[in-house]
Scaffold this motif. Structure first.
Motif, mmCIF file in Angstrom:
data_model
loop_
_atom_site.group_PDB
_atom_site.id
_atom_site.type_symbol
_atom_site.label_atom_id
_atom_site.label_comp_id
_atom_site.label_asym_id
_atom_site.label_seq_id
_atom_site.Cartn_x
_atom_site.Cartn_y
_atom_site.Cartn_z
ATOM 1 N N TRP A 123 11.817 6.820 2.261
ATOM 2 C CA TRP A 123 10.799 7.290 3.192
ATOM 3 C C TRP A 123 11.356 7.211 4.610
ATOM 4 N N ARG A 124 10.662 7.824 5.522
ATOM 5 C CA ARG A 124 11.038 7.745 6.933
ATOM 6 C C ARG A 124 10.864 6.318 7.446
ATOM 7 N N THR B 211 15.933 14.385 5.294
ATOM 8 C CA THR B 211 14.590 14.240 4.715
ATOM 9 C C THR B 211 14.579 13.092 3.718
ATOM 10 N N GLU C 10 10.342 12.570 -0.533
ATOM 11 C CA GLU C 10 9.556 13.698 -0.056
ATOM 12 C C GLU C 10 10.201 15.040 -0.386
ATOM 13 N N ASP C 11 11.374 15.017 -1.008
ATOM 14 C CA ASP C 11 12.120 16.253 -1.267
ATOM 15 C C ASP C 11 12.676 16.216 -2.679
ATOM 16 N N ARG C 12 12.054 16.974 -3.573
ATOM 17 C CA ARG C 12 12.469 16.983 -4.976
ATOM 18 C C ARG C 12 13.866 17.564 -5.177
ATOM 19 N N ARG D 290 5.553 7.471 7.168
ATOM 20 C CA ARG D 290 4.348 8.219 7.530
ATOM 21 C C ARG D 290 3.136 7.664 6.796
ATOM 22 N N GLN D 291 3.370 7.216 5.563
ATOM 23 C CA GLN D 291 2.290 6.644 4.755
ATOM 24 C C GLN D 291 2.825 5.397 4.060
ATOM 25 N N ASN E 70 -3.084 8.699 -0.495
ATOM 26 C CA ASN E 70 -2.043 7.909 0.159
ATOM 27 C C ASN E 70 -2.203 8.081 1.670
#
Length: 337
Positions: free
Chosen positions: A11-12, A59, A63-65, A16-17, A227
């Motif tokens: 994640w970032r 990314t 978040e990026d499949r 973000r969540q 989420n």
């Protein structure tokens, strides 16, 4: 002192969540920067920091499949390790993989162990036990076969979780939707206690959600909000009568528990893992052993002083205390050289 913080790229940083490891790495980076430490955060390139940001992964792979996590992790870790001589110390928040570089670089490596996803990874930690340094995030999460330089509790920025003296009449489950976290147990506790339950968090086990959680969501007594991000999180935690944390595993820390108490919201938790280190039983919440005891604890919430929850969280789990702890560890490691 020049310090490199190696964050996760699932994640970032900050997330973000969802993303507790990334959140802790962010709080530490910003805290060190505020103290005047020359700190560089290695994270996804969309991360946000007042310190220096370095990265090669644009990314977060969660978040990026299209991103291969193993490829991304390899590129991310090697990007730092190939620049290791620029730093006095590398602080690893990326689990066990960076340890495999530790004998190939001269810069000291400190690893915060955010829990053990499997007993199998202990083999890696044991291999590099003598040549690197480990920090535990609770005394409960220590493994007897490893040496630790310190326990440093995860820290929270109190500004992100303002005190709320006037709660509403609902219970909150906040965390991963997974059998380990006890979402189903929280539903049963709230139903039998006659309270509304709000659920918020990342669905990590789809089958569990479909079979054990979704059938009970009726938007009258049980709500699922998804989420949620930071603004919704602090409001939900602050307005809750209590946070339900009926964990079914030995949790290493539990960031939402500390965040909840910062808001003044007591926590009812199953007494496993680190919970006895985070919660003062009868003062900032209740440590229970099963659903029945949790239901009884709901009836006793009126005894809890929400201001005492806030004071305890500030004294034990502040960002400032965490930064102090790590600076002390850094000095000990660097003094050995």
């Amino acid at each position: 002192m020049k310090v490199a913080i190696l964050s996760s790229i699932a994640w970032r940083t900050p997330p973000r969540q969802y993303g507790p490891w990334e959140q802790v790495a962010s709080y530490l980076t910003e805290g060190l920067h505020q103290r005047g430490v020359d700190v560089t955060l290695f994270a996804t390139t969309d991360s946000v920091t007042n310190a220096t940001l370095e990265g090669v992964i644009g990314t977060p792979y969660a978040e990026d499949r299209e991103t291969d996590p193993k490829v991304a992790e390899c590129l991310h870790i090697s990007h730092l390790m190939e620049r290791s001589e620029e730093f006095d110390l590398i602080h690893n928040h990326f689990d066990f993989l960076p340890l495999t570089y530790s004998k190939l670089v001269r810069t000291p490596l400190l690893t915060t162990i955010h829990g053990f996803s499997s007993t199998k990874i202990l083999e890696v930690y044991r291999k590099y036990n003598a040549g690197t340094s480990y920090v535990s995030i609770s005394d409960a999460d220590r493994d007897g076969s490893l040496d630790y330089i310190a326990t440093v509790y995860n820290g929270v920025d109190s500004k992100d979780f303002p005190f709320e003296p006037h709660p509403q009449d609902y219970l909150l489950f906040f965390g991963r939707i997974h059998p380990d976290k006890g979402t189903h147990e929280a539903i049963q506790i709230s139903r039998q206690a006659g309270k509304v339950l709000i659920i918020a968090g990342l669905i990590q086990d789809d089958n569990y959600f479909d079979q054990k959680v979704k059938p009970f969501i009726n938007d009258r007594t049980v709500f699922y909000l998804g989420n949620v991000g930071p603004d919704e999180r602090k409001t939900l935690l602050g307005k809750a009568l209590a946070l339900l944390h009926p964990i079914c595993f030995d949790e290493p820390f539990g960031l939402s528990v500390a965040e909840s108490m910062f808001c003044g919201t007591p926590v009812i938790a199953f007494n496993r893992g680190s919970m006895r280190e985070l919660i003062v039983d009868g003062k900032t919440g209740f440590l229970v052993h099963d659903n029945d005891e949790a239901i009884q604890a709901v009836d006793m919430l009126g005894r809890i002083d929400r201001q005492e929850c806030r004071h305890w969280a500030q004294a034990m789990f502040s960002k400032e205390k965490m930064v102090d702890g790590y600076l002390s560890v850094y000095e000990r490691i660097l003094s050995r050289r």
